[in-house]
Write a protein that holds these residues in place. Sequence first.
Motif, PDB file in Angstrom:
ATOM      1  N   GLY A  79     -67.809 -15.236  45.669  1.00 56.74           N
ATOM      2  CA  GLY A  79     -67.845 -15.411  44.119  1.00 56.74           C
ATOM      3  C   GLY A  79     -67.238 -16.555  43.721  1.00 56.74           C
ATOM      4  O   GLY A  79     -66.900 -17.603  44.368  1.00 56.74           O
ATOM      5  N   THR A  80     -66.887 -16.634  42.374  1.00 55.14           N
ATOM      6  CA  THR A  80     -66.125 -17.625  41.785  1.00 55.14           C
ATOM      7  C   THR A  80     -64.920 -17.482  41.160  1.00 55.14           C
ATOM      8  O   THR A  80     -64.818 -16.307  40.626  1.00 55.14           O
ATOM      9  CB  THR A  80     -67.255 -18.376  40.891  1.00 55.14           C
ATOM     10  N   VAL A  81     -64.213 -18.499  40.850  1.00 57.36           N
ATOM     11  CA  VAL A  81     -63.055 -18.334  39.959  1.00 57.36           C
ATOM     12  C   VAL A  81     -62.898 -19.857  39.611  1.00 57.36           C
ATOM     13  O   VAL A  81     -62.947 -20.673  39.808  1.00 57.36           O
ATOM     14  CB  VAL A  81     -61.658 -18.348  40.843  1.00 57.36           C
ATOM     15  N   SER A  82     -63.018 -19.611  38.016  1.00 56.47           N
ATOM     16  CA  SER A  82     -63.062 -20.844  37.209  1.00 56.47           C
ATOM     17  C   SER A  82     -61.984 -20.603  36.315  1.00 56.47           C
ATOM     18  O   SER A  82     -61.324 -19.775  35.793  1.00 56.47           O
ATOM     19  CB  SER A  82     -64.423 -20.807  36.251  1.00 56.47           C
ATOM     20  N   VAL A  83     -61.279 -22.140  35.792  1.00 59.73           N
ATOM     21  CA  VAL A  83     -60.204 -22.414  35.150  1.00 59.73           C
ATOM     22  C   VAL A  83     -60.483 -23.169  33.941  1.00 59.73           C
ATOM     23  O   VAL A  83     -61.116 -24.021  34.381  1.00 59.73           O
ATOM     24  CB  VAL A  83     -58.779 -22.785  35.899  1.00 59.73           C
ATOM     25  N   SER A  84     -60.180 -22.966  32.884  1.00 61.82           N
ATOM     26  CA  SER A  84     -60.185 -23.846  31.746  1.00 61.82           C
ATOM     27  C   SER A  84     -59.169 -23.826  30.717  1.00 61.82           C
ATOM     28  O   SER A  84     -58.495 -22.986  30.639  1.00 61.82           O
ATOM     29  CB  SER A  84     -61.750 -23.576  31.160  1.00 61.82           C
ATOM     30  N   VAL A  85     -58.690 -24.883  30.102  1.00 64.74           N
ATOM     31  CA  VAL A  85     -57.896 -25.423  28.936  1.00 64.74           C
ATOM     32  C   VAL A  85     -58.480 -25.904  28.032  1.00 64.74           C
ATOM     33  O   VAL A  85     -59.181 -26.749  27.894  1.00 64.74           O
ATOM     34  CB  VAL A  85     -56.739 -26.256  29.783  1.00 64.74           C
ATOM     35  N   ARG A  86     -58.083 -25.041  26.748  1.00 68.56           N
ATOM     36  CA  ARG A  86     -58.456 -25.674  25.764  1.00 68.56           C
ATOM     37  C   ARG A  86     -57.510 -25.495  24.284  1.00 68.56           C
ATOM     38  O   ARG A  86     -56.537 -24.627  24.622  1.00 68.56           O
ATOM     39  CB  ARG A  86     -59.867 -24.758  25.314  1.00 68.56           C
ATOM     40  N   GLN A  87     -57.746 -26.102  23.192  1.00 71.28           N
ATOM     41  CA  GLN A  87     -56.978 -25.842  21.957  1.00 71.28           C
ATOM     42  C   GLN A  87     -57.844 -25.218  21.007  1.00 71.28           C
ATOM     43  O   GLN A  87     -59.020 -25.352  20.775  1.00 71.28           O
ATOM     44  CB  GLN A  87     -56.791 -27.207  21.658  1.00 71.28           C
ATOM     45  N   ASN A  88     -57.072 -24.121  20.671  1.00 69.42           N
ATOM     46  CA  ASN A  88     -57.683 -23.120  19.562  1.00 69.42           C
ATOM     47  C   ASN A  88     -56.857 -23.074  18.405  1.00 69.42           C
ATOM     48  O   ASN A  88     -56.083 -22.148  18.387  1.00 69.42           O
ATOM     49  CB  ASN A  88     -57.902 -21.775  20.196  1.00 69.42           C
ATOM     50  N   GLY A  89     -57.223 -23.840  17.319  1.00 74.31           N
ATOM     51  CA  GLY A  89     -56.215 -23.942  16.258  1.00 74.31           C
ATOM     52  C   GLY A  89     -54.832 -24.425  16.315  1.00 74.31           C
ATOM     53  O   GLY A  89     -54.977 -25.387  17.082  1.00 74.31           O
ATOM     54  N   ARG A  90     -53.804 -23.509  16.429  1.00 75.52           N
ATOM     55  CA  ARG A  90     -52.314 -24.176  16.607  1.00 75.52           C
ATOM     56  C   ARG A  90     -52.030 -23.559  17.750  1.00 75.52           C
ATOM     57  O   ARG A  90     -50.988 -23.505  18.238  1.00 75.52           O
ATOM     58  CB  ARG A  90     -51.575 -23.774  15.407  1.00 75.52           C
ATOM     59  N   GLU A  91     -53.012 -23.133  18.952  1.00 72.36           N
ATOM     60  CA  GLU A  91     -52.512 -22.368  20.079  1.00 72.36           C
ATOM     61  C   GLU A  91     -53.155 -23.174  21.254  1.00 72.36           C
ATOM     62  O   GLU A  91     -54.386 -23.624  20.920  1.00 72.36           O
ATOM     63  CB  GLU A  91     -52.871 -21.137  19.988  1.00 72.36           C
TER      64      GLU A  91
END
Length: 695
Positions: free
Chosen positions: A596-608
Amino acid sequence: MNAFGIASYGIAALSFLVLTLLLATAWRGRQQGAHLIVASGVTAVWAAVLAVQSYTGQVSVLVIYLAEAIRGGAWLLTLVAVAGIAAPRTLSMAARGLCVLLLAAAVVLPLLEHFGIAMVNPTLLLSRAGLALSLLALILLEQIYRNSSQVARRSLKFFIIGVGTLFAYDLFLYSQTELLRAVSVDAWTSRGILNAFAMPLIAIAARRNPEWSLDVFVSRQIVFYSTTVLVIGSYLTVMALGGYYVREIGGAWGNVGQIVFFAGAVVVLASLVTSTSLRRHTRVFLSKHFYRNKYDYRVEWLRFIGTLSSTDEDDVGRTALRAIAQIFTSPGGFLFLSDETGKKFLPYAAWPMSIDSLDLPASVSAEDDLPQFLARKQWIIDTEEFRRSPDFYGNIAIPQWLLDHQQLRIISPMLQLDRLVGFVVLYDPPPPFELTYEDRDLLKTLGRHVATHIAQQDADRRLAESRQFEAYNRLTAFMMHDLKNSVAQLKLIVANAPRHKHNPEFVDDAVATIANTADRMTKLIEQLRGATSADRHVPADLRELAQQAVARCSYRAPTPKLAEGSPVMVLANAERLSVVIEHIIRNAQDATSETGTVSVSVRQNGREAELLVEDTGAGMDADFIRNRLFRPFDSTKGAKGMGIGAYQVREYIRLLGGDVEVQSSPGQGTRFKVSLPLSRTQDASSASPADAVNS
């Protein structure tokens, strides 16, 4: 103008007006109550008419006759209603007929006079009507008393005395008028005051007869102070007459004698008014003779609750003793409570003295006669009665130290769900005091309430201690969880060492992992020591922390992949947040097969800032996510798991002002989203957890 007559009938009018309002507001629709309200209202109007007559002297005899007839008739009809079927039928018919006859006379006689037909002397007409009304009313009162039961007589006696006073005086007044052929002014003007004195008796009678559907409340305080004012007024009147007599017979020394007499009278009055014993005797007399109940339970219960809930003393036992003792005016007492084993009772509190100042035994065995009797019978023990008649209490063996103290009077059990949890011993209240059934019932009720109150206090104390242990255990569990992860990394290095120990890259990675583990364990030790620097929040790059966590989890399949992106700054403890991210990734790996797969991502959503960890594993149903995923100490890994990882993740993220959202379904994988507020300042190197939440 007759000043005394104005005051006399004015007081009577005001008294019966108050009584009418009390009766009207308490009326519940019964016939007797309606008659009593009408009679009281008519009496108020009658007294007002005679007060006006005393002031102006211009009210005609016919108007006075009409007022007398209506007032007497109203009371006659009230007596007929109260007597009911007990009164002879002829007597009831005579009463009704007399009322009609007197009212008809008020109409017919003026008409006859208008046509020149001589009528009876108005004064004699008034006196004969009054005599007829008085005689018939007294006969009806005698019938009511004679035909009532012993129980009913106790509640009717005040009504009979009150109404009987009205008509007995009228009989005297009009008999004197018949003999003298004129109305005595002094007797006429004194009549209003006498009517006013009868009003409280009628009010108490209405209160004591619920079958009249009148729930009249006459405050004991009002009765006490009204009686005090009346007695003081009577005393001053007698003293004034005495002073006048001294002056008249004193000759040259008359004025001096009057002054000395008045001074002595004032001293005596002051002594009587300030006498605690006299006030106590007066209250007991009023309660015993004017009320069905010994206590005003509304007042006493409000005072009891107010004392029990007060914060004047930290010792709940002393407060409870004071609340009980003040009801019975007891000078003090002490309290024994059962210990945790239930095998003995220990001295717990005393009031107003200290428990250490009393010569009390160290304990009272639960097997002794006294506790056994209190638990079995649930009786109140009067030691004075016990000394006279021990057989009344089954000849139990009361401890000698209790009997040796003559001042110890009352022993009352404290029960909780019919289980004896203690007992109260009160000192003898000041005389006059007699332990009646009301006192016993009240003591039982107070004992149960105090037992519950003390049990609640003890439960609150135990709950506080339990929460302290819970916090300690939770901290220990979190530490053990972090140690388990560190040990797992070290075990993984040891397991791979036989195959890769000659590989320089493996050695470098192993050293880096060991260094990281040592650093985490050092910080864990600092946290256990309570070091303040262990949990300070500073600006940290969420993407960099995710990259470090991905690197530490790369030795397991499926290998997690971090998506490209730019730095996203948050305010947190970098080490703890990195551990949280690592835990989310490891859980995803545990739930996903090696293919299987495990994916990680980081992003900015407005002020969070958002961290997403997605896997293609087994997934979870909605019920598990809602009821078990974040519940502490609930693990799906059996003995290998502690069940606090997900709970620890969510609690720390919420501490930072963020939240955790989980989307999953069986067989479709899981999506873990962590939301955190963005860091607003890049140099907040010493921000506290509270600052982080408010950022």
